[in-house]
Design a protein around this motif. Structure first.
Motif, PDB file in Angstrom:
ATOM      1  N   GLY A  38      22.365 -53.699 -44.841  1.00 33.25           N
ATOM      2  CA  GLY A  38      23.111 -52.456 -44.689  1.00 33.25           C
ATOM      3  C   GLY A  38      24.562 -52.607 -45.090  1.00 33.25           C
ATOM      4  N   PRO A  39      25.234 -51.493 -45.416  1.00 28.50           N
ATOM      5  CA  PRO A  39      26.616 -51.564 -45.893  1.00 28.50           C
ATOM      6  C   PRO A  39      27.598 -52.108 -44.858  1.00 28.50           C
ATOM      7  CG  PRO A  39      25.940 -49.279 -45.599  1.00 28.50           C
ATOM      8  CD  PRO A  39      24.716 -50.123 -45.428  1.00 28.50           C
ATOM      9  N   ALA A  40      27.425 -51.775 -43.590  1.00 23.08           N
ATOM     10  CA  ALA A  40      28.360 -52.275 -42.570  1.00 23.08           C
ATOM     11  C   ALA A  40      28.220 -53.787 -42.399  1.00 23.08           C
ATOM     12  CB  ALA A  40      28.134 -51.558 -41.243  1.00 23.08           C
ATOM     13  N   VAL A  41      26.988 -54.266 -42.403  1.00 19.91           N
ATOM     14  CA  VAL A  41      26.749 -55.704 -42.292  1.00 19.91           C
ATOM     15  C   VAL A  41      27.327 -56.420 -43.506  1.00 19.91           C
ATOM     16  CG1 VAL A  41      24.948 -57.491 -42.279  1.00 19.91           C
ATOM     17  CG2 VAL A  41      24.702 -55.456 -40.841  1.00 19.91           C
ATOM     18  N   LEU A  42      27.086 -55.867 -44.687  1.00 23.78           N
ATOM     19  CA  LEU A  42      27.592 -56.490 -45.905  1.00 23.78           C
ATOM     20  C   LEU A  42      29.115 -56.484 -45.922  1.00 23.78           C
ATOM     21  CD1 LEU A  42      26.886 -57.880 -48.519  1.00 23.78           C
ATOM     22  CD2 LEU A  42      26.744 -55.635 -49.604  1.00 23.78           C
ATOM     23  N   TRP A  43      29.743 -55.381 -45.534  1.00 25.49           N
ATOM     24  CA  TRP A  43      31.207 -55.324 -45.480  1.00 25.49           C
ATOM     25  C   TRP A  43      31.745 -56.394 -44.538  1.00 25.49           C
ATOM     26  CZ3 TRP A  43      34.479 -54.338 -41.320  1.00 25.49           C
ATOM     27  CH2 TRP A  43      35.827 -54.229 -41.658  1.00 25.49           C
ATOM     28  N   THR A  44      31.116 -56.539 -43.380  1.00 26.87           N
ATOM     29  CA  THR A  44      31.553 -57.548 -42.410  1.00 26.87           C
ATOM     30  C   THR A  44      31.474 -58.945 -43.012  1.00 26.87           C
ATOM     31  OG1 THR A  44      30.832 -56.171 -40.560  1.00 26.87           O
ATOM     32  CG2 THR A  44      31.110 -58.523 -40.117  1.00 26.87           C
ATOM     33  N   ARG A  45      30.389 -59.232 -43.696  1.00 29.90           N
ATOM     34  CA  ARG A  45      30.229 -60.552 -44.319  1.00 29.90           C
ATOM     35  C   ARG A  45      31.239 -60.771 -45.441  1.00 29.90           C
ATOM     36  NH1 ARG A  45      23.610 -60.981 -44.631  1.00 29.90           N
ATOM     37  NH2 ARG A  45      23.295 -60.923 -42.369  1.00 29.90           N
ATOM     38  N   ILE A  46      31.498 -59.735 -46.236  1.00 24.73           N
ATOM     39  CA  ILE A  46      32.501 -59.846 -47.307  1.00 24.73           C
ATOM     40  C   ILE A  46      33.865 -60.150 -46.692  1.00 24.73           C
ATOM     41  CG2 ILE A  46      33.784 -58.579 -49.075  1.00 24.73           C
ATOM     42  CD1 ILE A  46      31.177 -57.031 -49.656  1.00 24.73           C
ATOM     43  N   MET A  47      34.253 -59.384 -45.690  1.00 21.36           N
ATOM     44  CA  MET A  47      35.572 -59.556 -45.084  1.00 21.36           C
ATOM     45  C   MET A  47      35.700 -60.907 -44.383  1.00 21.36           C
ATOM     46  SD  MET A  47      37.291 -57.079 -46.148  1.00 21.36           S
ATOM     47  CE  MET A  47      38.786 -57.290 -45.184  1.00 21.36           C
ATOM     48  N   ARG A  48      34.652 -61.334 -43.714  1.00 20.40           N
ATOM     49  CA  ARG A  48      34.690 -62.644 -43.048  1.00 20.40           C
ATOM     50  C   ARG A  48      34.913 -63.752 -44.071  1.00 20.40           C
ATOM     51  NH1 ARG A  48      29.887 -62.804 -39.977  1.00 20.40           N
ATOM     52  NH2 ARG A  48      31.052 -61.648 -38.436  1.00 20.40           N
ATOM     53  N   ARG A  49      34.178 -63.701 -45.178  1.00 16.70           N
ATOM     54  CA  ARG A  49      34.319 -64.723 -46.211  1.00 16.70           C
ATOM     55  C   ARG A  49      35.690 -64.622 -46.865  1.00 16.70           C
ATOM     56  NH1 ARG A  49      31.923 -69.020 -46.334  1.00 16.70           N
ATOM     57  NH2 ARG A  49      29.983 -67.925 -46.004  1.00 16.70           N
ATOM     58  N   ARG A  50      36.165 -63.405 -47.049  1.00 14.46           N
ATOM     59  CA  ARG A  50      37.467 -63.217 -47.681  1.00 14.46           C
ATOM     60  C   ARG A  50      38.603 -63.737 -46.797  1.00 14.46           C
ATOM     61  NH1 ARG A  50      39.764 -57.567 -50.097  1.00 14.46           N
ATOM     62  NH2 ARG A  50      41.659 -58.448 -50.947  1.00 14.46           N
ATOM     63  N   LEU A  51      38.523 -63.446 -45.508  1.00  7.15           N
ATOM     64  CA  LEU A  51      39.601 -63.838 -44.604  1.00  7.15           C
ATOM     65  C   LEU A  51      39.546 -65.294 -44.172  1.00  7.15           C
ATOM     66  CD1 LEU A  51      39.661 -60.647 -42.374  1.00  7.15           C
ATOM     67  CD2 LEU A  51      41.311 -61.278 -44.152  1.00  7.15           C
ATOM     68  N   PHE A  52      38.328 -65.816 -44.009  1.00  3.63           N
ATOM     69  CA  PHE A  52      38.188 -67.150 -43.432  1.00  3.63           C
ATOM     70  C   PHE A  52      37.589 -68.188 -44.381  1.00  3.63           C
ATOM     71  CE2 PHE A  52      37.779 -64.082 -39.899  1.00  3.63           C
ATOM     72  CZ  PHE A  52      38.999 -64.361 -39.296  1.00  3.63           C
ATOM     73  N   GLY A  53      37.334 -67.764 -45.633  1.00  2.00           N
ATOM     74  CA  GLY A  53      36.840 -68.707 -46.643  1.00  2.00           C
ATOM     75  C   GLY A  53      35.444 -69.114 -46.537  1.00  2.00           C
TER      76      GLY A  53
END
Length: 96
Positions: A81-96
């Protein structure tokens, strides 16, 4: 310098997600709008890559598509889902 929002800060540090697909993959077609939506929310661009254009990608991802990569690391396979994917994108973006 102050920022009014996370989106404004993210815009200053644009990045892209890679969306690995195969021609004729119905799951890839179904997932494409979700990837675009989540990337838009994360202020990221989407690079869609047909894995059949690269033997190494076929070897590494074969039948796993669709796959979403951020910084070269898979964050989603199949339908998400889009919310799950957004969360994963942001987590990887912010925390590497």
């Amino acid at each position: 310098m102050t920022f009014r929002s996370v989106a404004e800060l993210a815009f200053l540090n644009r990045f892209s997600v890679e969306f690995l697909v195969r021609t004729g993959c119905h799951l890839c077609d179904d997932m494409a709008p979700t990837v675009r939506r989540a990337a838009r929310w994360a202020v990221a661009s989407v690079d869609t890559i047909d894995i059949d254009s690269d033997d190494a990608l076929v070897r590494d991802y074969g039948l796993q598509v669709p796959v979403v990569l951020v910084n070269g690391q898979a964050i989603a396979e199949g339908l998400v889902g889009p919310a799950v994917l957004w969360t994963r994108i942001m987590r990887r973006r912010l925390f590497g």
